[in-house]
Design a protein around this motif. Structure first.
Motif, PDB file in Angstrom:
ATOM      1  N   PHE A 157      44.883  27.265  15.567  1.00  0.00           N
ATOM      2  CA  PHE A 157      44.664  28.327  15.998  1.00  0.00           C
ATOM      3  C   PHE A 157      43.944  27.475  17.583  1.00  0.00           C
ATOM      4  CE2 PHE A 157      42.082  30.094  12.408  1.00  0.00           C
ATOM      5  CZ  PHE A 157      42.676  30.921  11.894  1.00  0.00           C
ATOM      6  N   THR A 158      43.924  28.193  19.208  1.00  0.00           N
ATOM      7  CA  THR A 158      44.280  27.575  20.232  1.00  0.00           C
ATOM      8  C   THR A 158      42.265  27.774  20.516  1.00  0.00           C
ATOM      9  OG1 THR A 158      44.197  29.979  21.191  1.00  0.00           O
ATOM     10  CG2 THR A 158      45.794  28.146  21.252  1.00  0.00           C
ATOM     11  N   SER A 159      40.905  28.535  19.502  1.00  0.00           N
ATOM     12  CA  SER A 159      39.946  28.042  19.523  1.00  0.00           C
ATOM     13  C   SER A 159      39.303  28.162  17.818  1.00  0.00           C
ATOM     14  CB  SER A 159      38.987  28.859  20.498  1.00  0.00           C
ATOM     15  OG  SER A 159      39.091  30.457  19.518  1.00  0.00           O
ATOM     16  N   PRO A 160      38.274  27.557  17.489  1.00  0.00           N
ATOM     17  CA  PRO A 160      37.741  27.576  16.435  1.00  0.00           C
ATOM     18  C   PRO A 160      37.743  28.204  15.230  1.00  0.00           C
ATOM     19  CG  PRO A 160      36.639  25.597  17.954  1.00  0.00           C
ATOM     20  CD  PRO A 160      37.069  26.751  18.864  1.00  0.00           C
ATOM     21  N   LYS A 216      43.365  21.914  27.287  1.00  0.00           N
ATOM     22  CA  LYS A 216      43.905  23.651  26.979  1.00  0.00           C
ATOM     23  C   LYS A 216      45.677  23.940  26.927  1.00  0.00           C
ATOM     24  CE  LYS A 216      39.610  24.872  26.767  1.00  0.00           C
ATOM     25  NZ  LYS A 216      39.093  24.927  25.753  1.00  0.00           N
ATOM     26  N   ARG A 217      46.266  23.498  26.233  1.00  0.00           N
ATOM     27  CA  ARG A 217      47.602  22.835  25.939  1.00  0.00           C
ATOM     28  C   ARG A 217      48.288  22.858  25.084  1.00  0.00           C
ATOM     29  NH1 ARG A 217      46.815  24.014  30.631  1.00  0.00           N
ATOM     30  NH2 ARG A 217      48.310  23.104  32.639  1.00  0.00           N
ATOM     31  N   LEU A 218      48.943  23.606  24.135  1.00  0.00           N
ATOM     32  CA  LEU A 218      50.275  23.870  22.788  1.00  0.00           C
ATOM     33  C   LEU A 218      50.973  22.520  23.408  1.00  0.00           C
ATOM     34  CD1 LEU A 218      50.443  24.945  20.131  1.00  0.00           C
ATOM     35  CD2 LEU A 218      52.055  26.195  21.666  1.00  0.00           C
ATOM     36  N   TYR A 219      51.036  21.170  22.358  1.00  0.00           N
ATOM     37  CA  TYR A 219      52.013  20.644  21.949  1.00  0.00           C
ATOM     38  C   TYR A 219      52.422  20.469  20.707  1.00  0.00           C
ATOM     39  CZ  TYR A 219      49.116  17.763  25.727  1.00  0.00           C
ATOM     40  OH  TYR A 219      48.765  18.080  27.615  1.00  0.00           O
ATOM     41  N   GLU A 229      54.590  20.736  26.050  1.00  0.00           N
ATOM     42  CA  GLU A 229      53.357  21.054  26.249  1.00  0.00           C
ATOM     43  C   GLU A 229      53.713  22.625  26.590  1.00  0.00           C
ATOM     44  OE1 GLU A 229      51.110  19.530  28.550  1.00  0.00           O
ATOM     45  OE2 GLU A 229      51.974  19.155  30.403  1.00  0.00           O
ATOM     46  N   CYS A 230      52.963  23.337  26.170  1.00  0.00           N
ATOM     47  CA  CYS A 230      52.875  24.893  27.114  1.00  0.00           C
ATOM     48  C   CYS A 230      51.544  24.880  27.327  1.00  0.00           C
ATOM     49  CB  CYS A 230      54.083  25.736  26.539  1.00  0.00           C
ATOM     50  SG  CYS A 230      53.146  26.120  24.625  1.00  0.00           S
ATOM     51  N   ASP A 231      51.438  25.675  28.367  1.00  0.00           N
ATOM     52  CA  ASP A 231      49.946  26.179  28.636  1.00  0.00           C
ATOM     53  C   ASP A 231      49.821  27.955  27.945  1.00  0.00           C
ATOM     54  OD1 ASP A 231      47.984  27.617  29.442  1.00  0.00           O
ATOM     55  OD2 ASP A 231      47.656  27.764  31.093  1.00  0.00           O
ATOM     56  N   ILE A 232      49.738  28.276  26.618  1.00  0.00           N
ATOM     57  CA  ILE A 232      48.981  28.787  25.810  1.00  0.00           C
ATOM     58  C   ILE A 232      48.649  30.012  25.878  1.00  0.00           C
ATOM     59  CG2 ILE A 232      48.638  28.106  23.856  1.00  0.00           C
ATOM     60  CD1 ILE A 232      50.832  29.623  22.119  1.00  0.00           C
ATOM     61  N   LEU A 233      47.549  29.896  26.903  1.00  0.00           N
ATOM     62  CA  LEU A 233      46.529  30.830  27.001  1.00  0.00           C
ATOM     63  C   LEU A 233      46.772  32.019  28.346  1.00  0.00           C
ATOM     64  CD1 LEU A 233      43.387  29.123  26.665  1.00  0.00           C
ATOM     65  CD2 LEU A 233      44.590  30.479  25.185  1.00  0.00           C
ATOM     66  N   LEU A 243      58.460  25.556  26.614  1.00  0.00           N
ATOM     67  CA  LEU A 243      57.592  24.395  26.609  1.00  0.00           C
ATOM     68  C   LEU A 243      59.117  23.483  27.306  1.00  0.00           C
ATOM     69  CD1 LEU A 243      58.703  23.882  22.910  1.00  0.00           C
ATOM     70  CD2 LEU A 243      56.133  24.663  23.693  1.00  0.00           C
ATOM     71  N   ARG A 244      57.182  22.450  28.126  1.00  0.00           N
ATOM     72  CA  ARG A 244      58.212  21.855  29.349  1.00  0.00           C
ATOM     73  C   ARG A 244      58.506  20.246  27.899  1.00  0.00           C
ATOM     74  NH1 ARG A 244      55.687  17.431  32.686  1.00  0.00           N
ATOM     75  NH2 ARG A 244      53.711  18.512  31.909  1.00  0.00           N
ATOM     76  N   GLN A 245      59.466  20.035  28.379  1.00  0.00           N
ATOM     77  CA  GLN A 245      59.343  18.153  27.831  1.00  0.00           C
ATOM     78  C   GLN A 245      58.363  17.416  28.245  1.00  0.00           C
ATOM     79  OE1 GLN A 245      63.033  17.132  26.670  1.00  0.00           O
ATOM     80  NE2 GLN A 245      62.922  14.680  26.614  1.00  0.00           N
TER      81      GLN A 245
END
Length: 407
Positions: A157-160, A216-219, A229-233, A243-245
């Protein structure tokens, strides 16, 4: 002589008000039918139980193999680290369904119409997610469902907590995302979406995913420890993300020429922790094979990636942290309440060797001590043997939910 079942409701209320932990509410309602049938007592528990501290993390064990007992199959056993206690909870919604977990929730899937749901195992609250048509691994002959369902490996999840608002604009514009790895496909959805959104841009096999709450990033970690990584929000709906390496683990520098199994998790405000897992394999005539199956865990190694400067370093101690690995989002928490510091709690998350074994697998469960490399058992390994849904860790959560226990 008065028995426990004959206690007056007024006394039961006094007992209920003195419960100190969230999970004690389950134990209270499990004592006997008269304790559960006290409407006033049950109402009091439901009203204040969510304010109690929790003994999470806890381990949800595999399904019972007592196929002749339908009531038993509707229940799942939970192992509480605090006090090394076993508790049984009624959970028919997860019966014979593959599950993975994050933040105390389960993501369950069903063969019918490729359904996916979030399920809270203590309250039995369910939230519908989009159907799984995007994941190409699902396009198979229906007779092969038993094999292909095992491709669901990770969820984060991106938040709990899920956003329960009924306002569609708030729901879709909020910060809550569900991200899953299914086979070699990575995708996410928001509550209220009609389909999953694909994430592209990595090479090799997917190992693990984690969401860094400070950055605030997905890895994402793939073959050879390459981190993306990417800014999924901040993305447009239904548009694939790329994704960015970010970095690749310098294996030669640390004497790691290959990474057969690795995990990724948030580690402090500005770093990630990558954990490698080495297994030892047995022949069928070995005594260990009878207990564990084809293999057991040999050791773990931990490496920290600084997100500030991109430097890698090996760490030999987790300090006062405990780490939890398995068919769940990898996570760390402060030790205490039955959790030992500087330890890795692990379950078996390697499906393939057990597909042909009649009793399934999953005996590779234990506690790894970083300071000396020793492994201790948490309970009889046969408690965790599975054919359907494997044992998995439930992370701490603060959800308000109603308790449902087995009769």
């Amino acid at each position: 002589m008065t028995t426990w079942s004959d206690l007056l409701p007024e006394i039961l209320n006094e007992i209920a008000e003195k419960l100190n932990f969230y999970e004690d509410s389950i134990s209270f309602l499990s004592v006997c039918s008269s304790w559960r049938s006290s409407a006033t007592t049950t109402a009091n528990l439901i009203r204040h139980h969510h304010l109690l501290p929790s003994r999470f993390p806890m381990l949800m064990l595999a399904e019972s193999k007592m196929e002749e007992d339908d009531d038993e199959q509707d229940c799942r056993s939970f192992f509480l680290l605090s006090g090394s206690m076993m508790r049984k909870v009624k959970l028919p919604e997860a019966r014979w369904k593959p599950c993975v977990s994050t933040h105390g929730w389960l993501l369950t899937t069903g063969e019918e119409e490729f359904s996916a749901k979030l399920l809270h195992p203590l309250s039995r609250t369910q939230i519908d997610l989009p159907q799984l048509y995007m994941f190409h691994e699902l396009y198979f002959d229906q007779d092969e469902w038993t094999y292909y369902r095992h491709f669901m490996r990770r969820v984060v999840f991106t938040s709990p907590n899920p956003n329960f608002t009924t306002d569609n604009s708030n729901t879709k514009g909020g910060s809550f995302r569900v991200v899953i790895i299914w086979g070699e496909t990575l995708g996410f959805c928001r509550l209220g979406d009609v389909s999953w959104t694909r994430i592209n841009g990595w090479e090799g096999n997917l190992f693990d995913i984690t969401y860094h709450n400070t950055r605030k990033r997905l890895y994402v970690m793939a073959t050879m420890g390459t981190i993306y990584e990417c800014d999924i929000l901040n993305n447009d709906a239904l548009r694939p993300l790329t994704l960015r390496q970010l970095s690749t683990f310098p294996g030669k520098e640390f004497g790691c020429l290959c990474l057969p199994s690795a995990y990724l998790l948030e580690w402090g405000h500005n770093s990630l922790l990558m954990i490698t897992r080495e297994r030892k394999y047995y022949k069928k005539h070995d005594e260990e094979y009878i207990r564990y199956g084809p293999y057991s865990t040999k050791s773990f190694q931990c490496f920290e990636l600084s997100l500030d400067d991109g430097k890698w370093s090996k760490i030999t101690s987790l300090g006062d942290k405990s780490v939890f690995l398995g068919f769940n989002s990898s996570f760390a928490t402060n030790a205490g309440r039955g959790m030992k510091p500087d330890c890795i709690y692990f379950t078996d998350d390697h499906y393939e060797p057990y597909l042909d074994l009649p009793d399934g697998g999953g005996g590779d469960v234990g506690v790894y001590h970083m300071f000396d490399g020793s492994i201790e058992a948490m309970f009889d390994s046969q408690e965790s043997v599975f054919r359907g849904s494997p044992p998995l860790w439930l992370q701490s959560c603060n959800d308000q939910c109603n308790l449902v226990v087995c009769k």
